[in-house]
Scaffold this active site. Structure first.
Site, PDB file in Angstrom:
ATOM      1  N   CYS A 100       0.865  -1.185   0.000  1.00  0.00           N
ATOM      2  CA  CYS A 100       0.000   0.000   0.000  1.00  0.00           C
ATOM      3  C   CYS A 100       0.898   1.231   0.000  1.00  0.00           C
ATOM      4  O   CYS A 100       1.754   1.376   0.860  1.00  0.00           O
ATOM      5  CB  CYS A 100      -0.877  -0.046   1.255  1.00  0.00           C
ATOM      6  SG  CYS A 100      -1.641   1.528   1.667  1.00  0.00           S
ATOM      7  N   CYS A 104      -3.495   7.524  -1.773  1.00  0.00           N
ATOM      8  CA  CYS A 104      -4.803   7.640  -2.442  1.00  0.00           C
ATOM      9  C   CYS A 104      -5.883   8.210  -1.526  1.00  0.00           C
ATOM     10  O   CYS A 104      -6.790   8.895  -1.999  1.00  0.00           O
ATOM     11  CB  CYS A 104      -5.282   6.290  -2.929  1.00  0.00           C
ATOM     12  SG  CYS A 104      -3.994   5.113  -3.157  1.00  0.00           S
ATOM     13  N   THR A 191      -4.124   4.774   7.515  1.00  0.00           N
ATOM     14  CA  THR A 191      -3.063   4.340   6.609  1.00  0.00           C
ATOM     15  C   THR A 191      -2.126   5.500   6.280  1.00  0.00           C
ATOM     16  O   THR A 191      -2.572   6.563   5.867  1.00  0.00           O
ATOM     17  CB  THR A 191      -3.696   3.813   5.308  1.00  0.00           C
ATOM     18  OG1 THR A 191      -4.540   2.711   5.639  1.00  0.00           O
ATOM     19  CG2 THR A 191      -2.649   3.349   4.327  1.00  0.00           C
ATOM     20  N   GLU A 257      -0.212   1.644   9.693  1.00  0.00           N
ATOM     21  CA  GLU A 257      -1.493   2.199  10.111  1.00  0.00           C
ATOM     22  C   GLU A 257      -1.339   2.722  11.530  1.00  0.00           C
ATOM     23  O   GLU A 257      -0.521   2.204  12.286  1.00  0.00           O
ATOM     24  CB  GLU A 257      -2.607   1.137  10.091  1.00  0.00           C
ATOM     25  CG  GLU A 257      -3.366   1.067   8.783  1.00  0.00           C
ATOM     26  CD  GLU A 257      -2.627   0.277   7.713  1.00  0.00           C
ATOM     27  OE1 GLU A 257      -1.786  -0.563   8.081  1.00  0.00           O
ATOM     28  OE2 GLU A 257      -2.894   0.501   6.520  1.00  0.00           O
ATOM     29  N   HIS A 292     -12.708   5.868  -3.095  1.00  0.00           N
ATOM     30  CA  HIS A 292     -11.684   5.012  -2.485  1.00  0.00           C
ATOM     31  C   HIS A 292     -11.859   3.557  -2.902  1.00  0.00           C
ATOM     32  O   HIS A 292     -10.890   2.807  -2.962  1.00  0.00           O
ATOM     33  CB  HIS A 292     -11.683   5.176  -0.970  1.00  0.00           C
ATOM     34  CG  HIS A 292     -10.368   4.777  -0.367  1.00  0.00           C
ATOM     35  ND1 HIS A 292      -9.164   5.173  -0.901  1.00  0.00           N
ATOM     36  CD2 HIS A 292     -10.052   3.977   0.686  1.00  0.00           C
ATOM     37  CE1 HIS A 292      -8.173   4.645  -0.197  1.00  0.00           C
ATOM     38  NE2 HIS A 292      -8.694   3.909   0.767  1.00  0.00           N
ATOM     39  N   TYR A 296      -8.852   0.949  -5.070  1.00  0.00           N
ATOM     40  CA  TYR A 296      -8.357  -0.399  -4.853  1.00  0.00           C
ATOM     41  C   TYR A 296      -7.879  -1.059  -6.137  1.00  0.00           C
ATOM     42  O   TYR A 296      -7.636  -2.261  -6.193  1.00  0.00           O
ATOM     43  CB  TYR A 296      -9.383  -1.227  -4.049  1.00  0.00           C
ATOM     44  CG  TYR A 296      -9.183  -0.982  -2.569  1.00  0.00           C
ATOM     45  CD1 TYR A 296      -9.375   0.305  -2.048  1.00  0.00           C
ATOM     46  CD2 TYR A 296      -8.717  -1.949  -1.715  1.00  0.00           C
ATOM     47  CE1 TYR A 296      -9.120   0.577  -0.717  1.00  0.00           C
ATOM     48  CE2 TYR A 296      -8.470  -1.693  -0.381  1.00  0.00           C
ATOM     49  CZ  TYR A 296      -8.667  -0.434   0.109  1.00  0.00           C
ATOM     50  OH  TYR A 296      -8.400  -0.165   1.433  1.00  0.00           O
ATOM     51  N   CYS A 298      -5.047  -0.484  -6.732  1.00  0.00           N
ATOM     52  CA  CYS A 298      -3.710  -0.809  -6.201  1.00  0.00           C
ATOM     53  C   CYS A 298      -3.534  -2.314  -6.051  1.00  0.00           C
ATOM     54  O   CYS A 298      -2.433  -2.837  -6.237  1.00  0.00           O
ATOM     55  CB  CYS A 298      -3.508  -0.122  -4.858  1.00  0.00           C
ATOM     56  SG  CYS A 298      -4.651  -0.679  -3.562  1.00  0.00           S
ATOM     57  N   GLU A 446      -6.669  -5.392   4.472  1.00  0.00           N
ATOM     58  CA  GLU A 446      -7.125  -4.083   4.004  1.00  0.00           C
ATOM     59  C   GLU A 446      -8.036  -4.240   2.781  1.00  0.00           C
ATOM     60  O   GLU A 446      -8.964  -3.453   2.583  1.00  0.00           O
ATOM     61  CB  GLU A 446      -5.941  -3.179   3.687  1.00  0.00           C
ATOM     62  CG  GLU A 446      -6.385  -1.733   3.583  1.00  0.00           C
ATOM     63  CD  GLU A 446      -5.251  -0.783   3.303  1.00  0.00           C
ATOM     64  OE1 GLU A 446      -4.194  -1.230   2.844  1.00  0.00           O
ATOM     65  OE2 GLU A 446      -5.445   0.409   3.533  1.00  0.00           O
TER      66      GLU A 446
END
Ligand code: SF4
Ligand code: FE
Length: 484
Positions: A100, A104, A191, A257, A292, A296, A298, A446
């Site tokens: 991560c 974002c 995060t 986190e 969001h 993802y 990602c 996550e």
């Protein structure tokens, strides 16, 4: 000069004076702490990638405020092409970091606020959008990282904020002053909190009138007095304290986190973007969530890294030609590309909001995130299947380097065609990292809970599908006439 180098980014963070706790102690040198540093490296990649000409099209954009070239992570989407590029950027970054990369959330908070502040003003004649645009200009001009802070601790989930036995379970305003407000509460699972210059706070649920003190949104510098960060543990995190890097799997990058506590934090009015307009809290939550959930993308990039690692271990093991291995890798790719389809589709089906900002198709963004709650788990299962038991029984880097044990590891862990034991161990450690080590926080849990747990997407899917239209078509095709 609105684009920082990675070095300038790190230097700018160094200036912040934050209160951070980890393992029961105050962290004095946040920047060089070995547990935290890999996560800083991952965010720094959002700066270095933006400077590489081959990625400029995806990683940078033209500011709609200043007309200057800016990092896409600070951009407000101006058209569908911007939305599609955002998804592609997420995959690109995931495949270059294998974790991560944290930036974002801030991009998604900025875009959501660009829409909602405009809509609040349209109804109430307030000035939130003007304030917000001034803030955005500051963020773009200084190429800042923002933490989009949404998730409150929530206490007893069956009770609304104002009925909680402890009223601080959701972030709320406790005092109104002439020059601003004082807020109290906490945000959990934040995060990349320590890699952020700015914290943008939003409500986490739809608020009702009785909860109006909780219907607030604002931004504060990350080192504002009263903010405390407490870092969350990750499986195998203390491996980062070891001298060798090999056992970390991913030798450069990671994420973190934090629990973020707001102990009576002052926010000046020019940084307040929603103040008790409870009727817009739901819109802000859903808008942020839709963006969001798209982000993802990602996970398709991290999936690329895992699939690459699995193909490599299969070759090292001499199993890559076996039909069932090839088929399992096809399955991994199928799942991973299906993830990619979702984040591209919700972007391609995006539309313009009244503020001028483009947003994703919410139904498809929710479907995409729902896939993300599942497919990385199946991809990881297949990865562990193909990699074999060594993922969990492999001796340490120190053993490989020791005189006595090392010779045995080099002899018995050598792969096909004399692939050195070290390479085999490295790739297995990467698979371990992604499927059960520190990176599994990002790739698995996550994926499950980030941007909302699976049920949150199912609620949105049930709300957004056009069921009436589907029924109308079905009934028409079989001759049922009750719709007419
Ligand atoms: Fe970005 Fe993905 Fe990390 Fe969320 S999980 S902050 S979308 S990289
Ligand atoms: Fe997330």
């Amino acid at each position: 000069m609105p684009m920082k180098t990675p070095e300038e980014y790190i230097e700018s963070l160094r200036k912040l004076n934050r209160v951070v706790y980890m393992f029961g102690k105050r962290v004095e040198d946040v920047m060089n702490n070995p547990i935290l540093r890999p996560s800083l490296n991952a965010v720094a990649m959002t700066y270095s990638m933006a400077r590489r000409p081959e990625y400029a099209d995806l990683m940078t954009a033209t500011s709609h405020i200043s007309g200057k070239k800016i990092n896409r992570f600070t951009h407000i989407h101006q058209n569908v092409d911007d939305l599609v590029k955002k998804s592609k950027m997420g995959r690109l970054m995931g495949s270059h970091t294998g974790c991560c990369f944290q930036r974002c959330v801030g991009m998604d908070a900025l875009n959501a606020l660009s829409i909602v502040t405009y809509d609040i003003d349209a109804r109430y004649g307030t000035e939130y959008n003007k304030r917000f645009l001034k803030y955005l200009e500051y963020v773009q001009e200084n190429d800042l990282v923002c933490d989009g802070a949404m998730t409150d601790p929530k206490g007893d989930r069956s009770l609304p904020p104002h009925k909680q036995p402890d009223p601080d379970m959701y972030v709320r305003v406790i005092e109104e002053r002439k020059n601003g407000i004082v807020v109290r509460g906490a945000k959990v699972h934040q995060t990349g909190a320590l890699n952020s210059h700015e914290i943008i706070v939003m409500p986490t649920i739809t608020m009702r009138e009785e909860d109006r003190d909780y219907a607030i949104s604002f931004a504060v510098p990350a080192d504002t007095k009263g903010i405390t960060y407490i870092i969350g543990r990750q499986a195998s995190d203390t491996r980062k304290l070891e001298k060798g890097k090999m056992d970390q799997g991913n030798v450069s990058f990671g994420a973190h986190e934090a629990l973020m506590v707001f102990d009576d934090v002052f926010v000046p009015w020019d940084r307040v973007f929603m103040y008790k307009e409870y009727d817009f809290s739901g819109q802000l939550v859903e808008q942020f969530a839709a963006y969001h959930r798209q982000s993802y993308a990602c996970k398709a990039g991290v999936g690329d890294v895992l699939i690459g690692a699995v193909q490599t271990i299969a070759e090292y093991n001499g199993t890559d030609k076996a039909a069932h291995i090839k088929d399992k890798i096809v399955e991994m790719n199928h799942l991973n590309e299906t993830l990619y389809c979702g984040c591209i589709a919700c972007a391609a089906e995006g539309h313009r909001e009244r503020s001028g900002t483009y947003t994703v198709d919410s139904l498809l963004a929710n479907v995409h995130k729902q896939n993300v709650t599942r497919f990385p788990y199946e991809i990881s299962r297949l990865a562990q299947d193909i990699a074999g038991g060594l993922v969990v029984t492999l001796p340490s880097e120190d053993d490989l380097k020791s005189e006595e044990a090392g010779k045995w590891l080099k002899k018995y862990f050598r792969g096909k065609d004399n692939v050195p034991a070290e390479n085999r161990m490295r790739i297995l450690r990467l698979i371990e990292n992604l499927t059960m080590g520190t990176a599994a926080v990002g790739y698995l849990t996550e994926s499950m809970h980030g941007a909302g747990s699976p049920q949150a997407q199912r609620i949105m899917i049930s709300r957004l599908v056009n069921m009436k239209e589907k029924q109308k078509n079905s009934k028409k095709l079989c001759g049922i006439k009750d719709d007419e």
